[in-house]
Design a protein around this motif. Structure first.
Motif, PDB file in Angstrom:
ATOM      1  N   GLU A   1       0.823  -1.209   0.000  1.00 53.19           N
ATOM      2  CA  GLU A   1       0.000   0.000   0.000  1.00 53.19           C
ATOM      3  C   GLU A   1       0.859   1.262   0.000  1.00 53.19           C
ATOM      4  OE1 GLU A   1      -3.426   2.110   2.823  1.00 53.19           O
ATOM      5  OE2 GLU A   1      -2.928  -0.007   3.083  1.00 53.19           O
ATOM      6  N   SER A   2       1.948   1.251   0.769  1.00 56.08           N
ATOM      7  CA  SER A   2       2.804   2.442   0.849  1.00 56.08           C
ATOM      8  C   SER A   2       3.484   2.730  -0.490  1.00 56.08           C
ATOM      9  CB  SER A   2       3.861   2.260   1.943  1.00 56.08           C
ATOM     10  OG  SER A   2       4.779   1.237   1.605  1.00 56.08           O
ATOM     11  N   LYS A   3       3.890   1.697  -1.223  1.00 58.57           N
ATOM     12  CA  LYS A   3       4.535   1.908  -2.525  1.00 58.57           C
ATOM     13  C   LYS A   3       3.538   2.457  -3.543  1.00 58.57           C
ATOM     14  CE  LYS A   3       8.529   0.603  -1.162  1.00 58.57           C
ATOM     15  NZ  LYS A   3       9.597   1.631  -0.993  1.00 58.57           N
ATOM     16  N   ILE A   4       2.306   1.976  -3.492  1.00 56.69           N
ATOM     17  CA  ILE A   4       1.278   2.501  -4.392  1.00 56.69           C
ATOM     18  C   ILE A   4       1.010   3.966  -4.084  1.00 56.69           C
ATOM     19  CG2 ILE A   4      -1.187   2.389  -4.912  1.00 56.69           C
ATOM     20  CD1 ILE A   4      -1.004  -0.602  -4.914  1.00 56.69           C
ATOM     21  N   MET A   5       0.901   4.305  -2.804  1.00 54.55           N
ATOM     22  CA  MET A   5       0.654   5.692  -2.422  1.00 54.55           C
ATOM     23  C   MET A   5       1.811   6.604  -2.802  1.00 54.55           C
ATOM     24  SD  MET A   5      -1.275   5.413   1.258  1.00 54.55           S
ATOM     25  CE  MET A   5      -2.929   4.720   1.368  1.00 54.55           C
ATOM     26  N   ALA A   6       3.032   6.095  -2.707  1.00 56.92           N
ATOM     27  CA  ALA A   6       4.186   6.894  -3.119  1.00 56.92           C
ATOM     28  C   ALA A   6       4.128   7.192  -4.611  1.00 56.92           C
ATOM     29  CB  ALA A   6       5.476   6.163  -2.765  1.00 56.92           C
ATOM     30  N   GLY A   7       3.635   6.224  -5.403  1.00 60.10           N
ATOM     31  CA  GLY A   7       3.528   6.438  -6.842  1.00 60.10           C
ATOM     32  C   GLY A   7       2.443   7.413  -7.240  1.00 60.10           C
ATOM     33  N   THR A  54      16.578   4.437  12.362  1.00 62.80           N
ATOM     34  CA  THR A  54      16.742   5.757  11.748  1.00 62.80           C
ATOM     35  C   THR A  54      18.197   6.178  11.723  1.00 62.80           C
ATOM     36  OG1 THR A  54      14.548   6.389  12.544  1.00 62.80           O
ATOM     37  CG2 THR A  54      16.013   8.162  11.858  1.00 62.80           C
ATOM     38  N   SER A  55      18.924   5.969  12.820  1.00 65.49           N
ATOM     39  CA  SER A  55      20.306   6.454  12.914  1.00 65.49           C
ATOM     40  C   SER A  55      21.226   5.767  11.916  1.00 65.49           C
ATOM     41  CB  SER A  55      20.836   6.253  14.334  1.00 65.49           C
ATOM     42  OG  SER A  55      20.908   4.878  14.658  1.00 65.49           O
ATOM     43  N   THR A  56      20.875   4.554  11.481  1.00 62.15           N
ATOM     44  CA  THR A  56      21.694   3.847  10.490  1.00 62.15           C
ATOM     45  C   THR A  56      21.228   4.106   9.057  1.00 62.15           C
ATOM     46  OG1 THR A  56      20.314   1.870  10.721  1.00 62.15           O
ATOM     47  CG2 THR A  56      22.254   2.023  12.127  1.00 62.15           C
ATOM     48  N   GLY A  57      20.244   5.004   8.883  1.00 64.18           N
ATOM     49  CA  GLY A  57      19.820   5.384   7.536  1.00 64.18           C
ATOM     50  C   GLY A  57      18.818   4.459   6.901  1.00 64.18           C
ATOM     51  N   ASP A  58      18.233   3.538   7.669  1.00 62.35           N
ATOM     52  CA  ASP A  58      17.277   2.583   7.102  1.00 62.35           C
ATOM     53  C   ASP A  58      16.082   3.306   6.474  1.00 62.35           C
ATOM     54  OD1 ASP A  58      15.827   0.332   6.458  1.00 62.35           O
ATOM     55  OD2 ASP A  58      15.098  -0.007   8.486  1.00 62.35           O
ATOM     56  N   PHE A  59      15.455   4.185   7.242  1.00 63.88           N
ATOM     57  CA  PHE A  59      14.294   4.914   6.720  1.00 63.88           C
ATOM     58  C   PHE A  59      14.683   5.833   5.566  1.00 63.88           C
ATOM     59  CE2 PHE A  59      11.527   8.686   6.782  1.00 63.88           C
ATOM     60  CZ  PHE A  59      10.311   8.086   6.529  1.00 63.88           C
ATOM     61  N   TYR A  60      15.846   6.456   5.659  1.00 64.39           N
ATOM     62  CA  TYR A  60      16.327   7.338   4.582  1.00 64.39           C
ATOM     63  C   TYR A  60      16.477   6.568   3.280  1.00 64.39           C
ATOM     64  CZ  TYR A  60      19.897   9.633   1.734  1.00 64.39           C
ATOM     65  OH  TYR A  60      20.616  10.156   0.686  1.00 64.39           O
ATOM     66  N   MET A  61      17.048   5.371   3.345  1.00 65.28           N
ATOM     67  CA  MET A  61      17.243   4.587   2.129  1.00 65.28           C
ATOM     68  C   MET A  61      15.915   4.132   1.538  1.00 65.28           C
ATOM     69  SD  MET A  61      20.496   4.425   1.459  1.00 65.28           S
ATOM     70  CE  MET A  61      20.854   2.954   0.531  1.00 65.28           C
ATOM     71  N   ILE A  62      14.964   3.796   2.394  1.00 63.52           N
ATOM     72  CA  ILE A  62      13.650   3.383   1.898  1.00 63.52           C
ATOM     73  C   ILE A  62      12.955   4.533   1.186  1.00 63.52           C
ATOM     74  CG2 ILE A  62      11.337   2.671   2.617  1.00 63.52           C
ATOM     75  CD1 ILE A  62      12.655   1.092   4.870  1.00 63.52           C
ATOM     76  N   ALA A  63      13.035   5.722   1.765  1.00 66.41           N
ATOM     77  CA  ALA A  63      12.271   6.864   1.257  1.00 66.41           C
ATOM     78  C   ALA A  63      12.963   7.594   0.112  1.00 66.41           C
ATOM     79  CB  ALA A  63      11.993   7.847   2.401  1.00 66.41           C
ATOM     80  N   PHE A  64      14.300   7.590   0.076  1.00 72.45           N
ATOM     81  CA  PHE A  64      14.998   8.481  -0.855  1.00 72.45           C
ATOM     82  C   PHE A  64      15.976   7.780  -1.791  1.00 72.45           C
ATOM     83  CE2 PHE A  64      13.797  11.172   2.737  1.00 72.45           C
ATOM     84  CZ  PHE A  64      13.214  12.243   2.093  1.00 72.45           C
ATOM     85  N   SER A  65      16.032   6.446  -1.779  1.00 72.67           N
ATOM     86  CA  SER A  65      16.979   5.771  -2.671  1.00 72.67           C
ATOM     87  C   SER A  65      16.633   6.015  -4.139  1.00 72.67           C
ATOM     88  CB  SER A  65      17.013   4.269  -2.366  1.00 72.67           C
ATOM     89  OG  SER A  65      15.728   3.702  -2.512  1.00 72.67           O
ATOM     90  N   SER A  66      15.352   5.934  -4.492  1.00 73.72           N
ATOM     91  CA  SER A  66      14.948   6.163  -5.893  1.00 73.72           C
ATOM     92  C   SER A  66      15.254   7.599  -6.312  1.00 73.72           C
ATOM     93  CB  SER A  66      13.456   5.867  -6.067  1.00 73.72           C
ATOM     94  OG  SER A  66      13.169   4.517  -5.796  1.00 73.72           O
ATOM     95  N   TYR A  67      15.020   8.549  -5.402  1.00 71.52           N
ATOM     96  CA  TYR A  67      15.335   9.940  -5.708  1.00 71.52           C
ATOM     97  C   TYR A  67      16.837  10.130  -5.903  1.00 71.52           C
ATOM     98  CZ  TYR A  67      15.759  14.996  -5.151  1.00 71.52           C
ATOM     99  OH  TYR A  67      16.058  16.319  -5.340  1.00 71.52           O
TER     100      TYR A  67
END
Length: 579
Positions: free
Chosen positions: A41-47, A293-306
C-alpha cells in the motif's frame, strides 16, 4: 556458532525442527502478511505523487501544462501518516490491558480497509489527510503486533527465523507495488486511481477474516491470569507433535515468570518502564528502535529512488526494482543467518558493511574529477549491496531484539512508546532530508551519506558496549537475566536450571535439562576476579579452597574471548556443548 536444523524426536527419529513447529510457523507467516499489505500500500501511495489521475484531484498544472503536487499536500500527507503511527504506537500500551494481540490485528486491518474505501468514495482533501492518519495508525499496529505476537508465540530457537519471515515479504511487496504503480503511471482516468486502491484493499480485508481463527498469545493470557486459556493457546500453537510434559514445562516457565513480576509490581503502570531493571530494558529497546533511523534505514527506503535520479541515472525505476530485488534475496538469506549466527555478531557485521557503503558513496561524490557516469554506477551498485546486507542482517535482527528485551507485562507499553518516538524521528528525517539533497537548497546529494556513516558508527559502538546477547533464550530466561543485572558479557554464560527459571518447550530447553553442569574450576590467579560473576550466572556452583585448573578442556568458543582468557573451564557430560 552453527545450529542444527534437525532434532531427535522422543521416539528416536531425526526430524526437521521447522516441520516439528510447522503450525506455529504457518500462523506466524499469516501474521507477517500484514507487513506485506502495508508495504504494498505504501509503494502505491508513493507512486500517486507522479500520476496524473491522482494529481488531477489533489494537484495543479504548472505553466508548462505538467501536473504537479502542491508542497503543502506533500508535506501534510507525510506528517499525518507519521501522526497516525505515533497515535497507534502510543495507544498500544493502553489497549493491551483490554485487548490481546489478535484483537489489535483486527483493528489494524479494519482501519486500513476503511481508509482505502474512504479514498475511493470521496475526493475531499480533508478526507485524504484523515485516511493518511488511518494508514499510519494501521501501520503502527501492524508492525507492533507482528513483533509482539511472533515474539511471544514462537519457540526460543526459532524466534529469529519466524520474526524474519516478513523480511522477504517486504521485498516482494515493494517490487509488486512499484510494478503496479508503474503500470498505471500514465493513466489519466480516475478509475486508474480507484483500481490501485481496490487492489490494496484485498489483503487487509482477507486478513481481517483469517486472524479470527488464530489463537491469542499464551504470554498475554498468562499475564492476565488466564492460565487455562494460555495452556489451550500453547497447545494450539505447538500442535499435536508436542508432548504434554513439554507444554507443561513451558507453561510453568511462563507462570513462574509472571508470578515473579507480580511480586515486584501490582499493575503494569507505564511509569514502571523507567524504574529498576525495567529502565535498562526500556533504554535498550529505544536504542534498538532508534537504530532504524540512525543507520539510515528509513532514509534509504524513502529516498533511494530519488538518489538514483539525482545521480543522473537514465532509468531510476529499473534501478529501484533491482534495489528491491536484492533486498528480497537478502531477506531470504536472513532466514538462515538469524538461525546460525548470534544476534550481536550479525548486527555488528551488517552495520559495519553499511558504514563502509555510506562512506564510500559519499567520498566518491566528493571528488569532482570522477565522471557522472561512474558516480551513478557506483551509487547504484553500493546501494544495492546495502539493500542485500541490511535485509540479511540488521533489518530483521533489530526487530527480533526489540521483541526479546522488554519484560512480559510491559512489552506492549515499552515497544509502543519507543516506536512512537522512532516514528517522530523518522518524520524529522523525511522533513529535513530534502533540504540536504535538493539542488535549490544545500545540494549535498549522496554526500549526505557522511551523516549516515557517522550515525551508523555510533550505532556500532552502542551495540558493542550495551546490547546483550539473547539468541535462543526463552523470554522468561531473559527476564531472569535482567533481574540479576547481568553485564553484557555475562549474558551468553547464564544457564537456566530446573529449580530456577523454568526452561520451556523446544530443543534448547531439552538440552538445558539433559546436559547438566558437572564441574567448574578456576585458576588461582583469576579466582577473586571472576568467581563472583560466575556465582551470579551459575548460582548452584561452589568452589572449594584449593581448587585449581587441571586436566580440564578449554572454555567453549561461544564464551566471550576475554572470559576464555581467564582460564575458566566448564565440563558437560559426553554430549557436552555450551548453551
Amino acid at each position: 556458532m552453527t545450529q542444527s536444523w534437525s532434532s531427535i524426536s522422543p521416539d528416536g527419529n531425526k526430524t526437521s525442527i521447522l516441520w516439528e513447529n510447522r503450525k506455529c510457523l504457518l500462523i506466524c507467516s499469516l501474521v507477517s502478511l500484514g507487513v506485506f499489505s502495508q508495504i504494498f500500500e505504501s509503494k502505491i501511495m508513493a507512486g500517486f505523487q507522479i500520476q496524473p489521475d491522482f494529481l488531477k484531484i489533489y494537484g495543479y498544472q504548472d505553466k508548462r501544462g505538467r501536473w504537479q503536487i502542491p508542497t503543502n499536500v506533500q508535506q501534510l500527507t507525510t506528517s499525518f501518516t507519521t501522526l497516525g503511527q505515533m497515535i497507534g504506537a502510543i495507544s498500544l500500551g493502553f489497549l493491551s490491558n483490554f485487548k490481546g494481540r489478535v484483537d489489535m490485528m483486527k483493528i489494524a486491518y479494519l482501519i486500513a480497509f476503511s481508509s482505502l474505501l474512504a479514498r475511493i468514495l470521496t475526493t475531499s482533501v480533508g478526507i485524504l489527510y484523515l485516511t493518511c492518519v488511518g494508514f499510519g495508525w494501521s501501520t503502527g499496529y501492524t508492525f507492533a503486533t507482528l513483533v509482539l505476537y511472533v515474539g511471544e508465540c514462537s519457540v526460543s530457537h526459532l524466534r529469529g527465523v519466524m520474526l524474519s519471515i516478513h523480511v522477504p515479504m517486504i521485498g516482494i511487496a515493494a517490487i509488486l507495488g512499484k510494478v503496479v504503480s508503474k503500470a498505471y503511471s500514465n493513466g489519466t482516468s480516475i478509475s486508474n486511481y480507484h483500481t490501485q486502491l481496490g487492489l490494496a484493499m484485498i489483503l487487509p480485508g482477507l486478513l481481517f477474516i483469517l486472524v479470527h481463527f488464530i489463537p491469542e498469545t499464551p504470554r498475554w493470557l498468562a499475564a492476565r491470569g488466564r492460565l487455562e486459556d494460555a495452556t489451550k493457546s500453547l497447545q494450539s500453537l505447538r500442535g499435536s507433535q508436542a508432548s504434554p510434559s513439554l507444554i507443561e514445562e513451558e507453561i510453568r516457565g511462563i507462570r513462574d515468570s509472571t508470578a515473579e513480576e507480580e511480586k515486584m509490581r501490582k499493575s503494569a503502570r507505564c511509569m514502571e518502564m523507567f524504574q529498576g531493571t525495567n529502565l535498562r530494558r526500556t533504554l535498550l529497546v529505544f536504542g534498538v528502535v532508534l537504530m532504524h533511523t540512525s543507520t539510515g534505514d528509513f532514509y534509504m527506503i524513502a529516498f533511494s529512488s530519488y538518489a538514483f535520479k539525482q545521480a543522473g541515472r537514465k532509468d531510476p525505476f529499473t534501478d529501484s526494482i533491482i534495489y528491491s530485488l536484492l533486498g528480497f534475496f537478502g531477506g531470504c538469506a536472513s532466514l538462515a543467518v538469524v538461525k546460525i549466527f548470534r544476534r550481536r555478531v550479525v548486527l555488528l557485521a551488517s552495520l559495519s558493511i553499511s558504514f563502509l557503503i555510506y562512506f564510500v558513496t559519499a567520498a566518491v561524490f566528493s571528488f569532482n574529477d570522477v565522471s557522472e557516469g561512474v558516480k551513478g554506477r557506483v551509487l547504484v551498485a553500493f546501494y544495492c549491496l546495502y539493500s542485500f546486507f541490511h535485509q540479511m542482517g540488521a533489518g530483521p535482527m533489530l526487530m527480533i531484539v526489540a521483541s526479546e528485551i522488554p519484560s512480559n507485562k510491559l512489552r506492549t507499553a515499552t515497544f509502543g512508546l519507543c516506536w512512537a518516538i522512532g516514528s517522530l524521528i523518522q518524520w524529522a528525517t523525511a522533513f529535513t532530508a530534502p533540504y540536504f539533497l535538493n539542488p535549490e537548497h544545500l545540494n549535498w546529494g549522496p554526500r549526505y551519506n557522511y551523516f549516515w556513516a557517522a550515525g551508523t558508527l555510533l550505532s556500532i559502538l552502542w551495540c558493542y558496549f550495551f546490547l546483550p546477547e539473547t539468541k535462543d533464550r526463552e523470554l522468561e530466561v531473559i527476564d531472569a537475566m535482567f533481574r540479576l543485572r547481568l553485564k553484557v558479557d555475562e549474558f551468553p554464560l547464564y544457564q537456566p536450571t530446573e529449580s530456577g527459571q523454568a526452561v520451556g518447550f523446544g530443543r534448547s530447553a531439552r538440552e538445558a535439562v539433559n546436559y547438566p553442569m558437572k564441574t567448574f574450576a578456576l585458576g588461582d590467579r583469576h579466582k577473586d576476579k571472576t568467581f563472583d560473576t560466575f556465582h551470579k550466572v551459575y548460582p548452584s556452583f561452589t568452589l572449594e579452597d584449593g581448587d585449581k585448573l587441571s586436566s580440564f578442556p578449554e572454555a567453549p568458543s561461544s564464551w566471550p574471548h576475554k572470559i576464555r582468557r581467564r582460564s575458566i573451564a566448564q565440563v558437560f557430560d559426553h554430549h557436552g556443548r555450551a548453551q
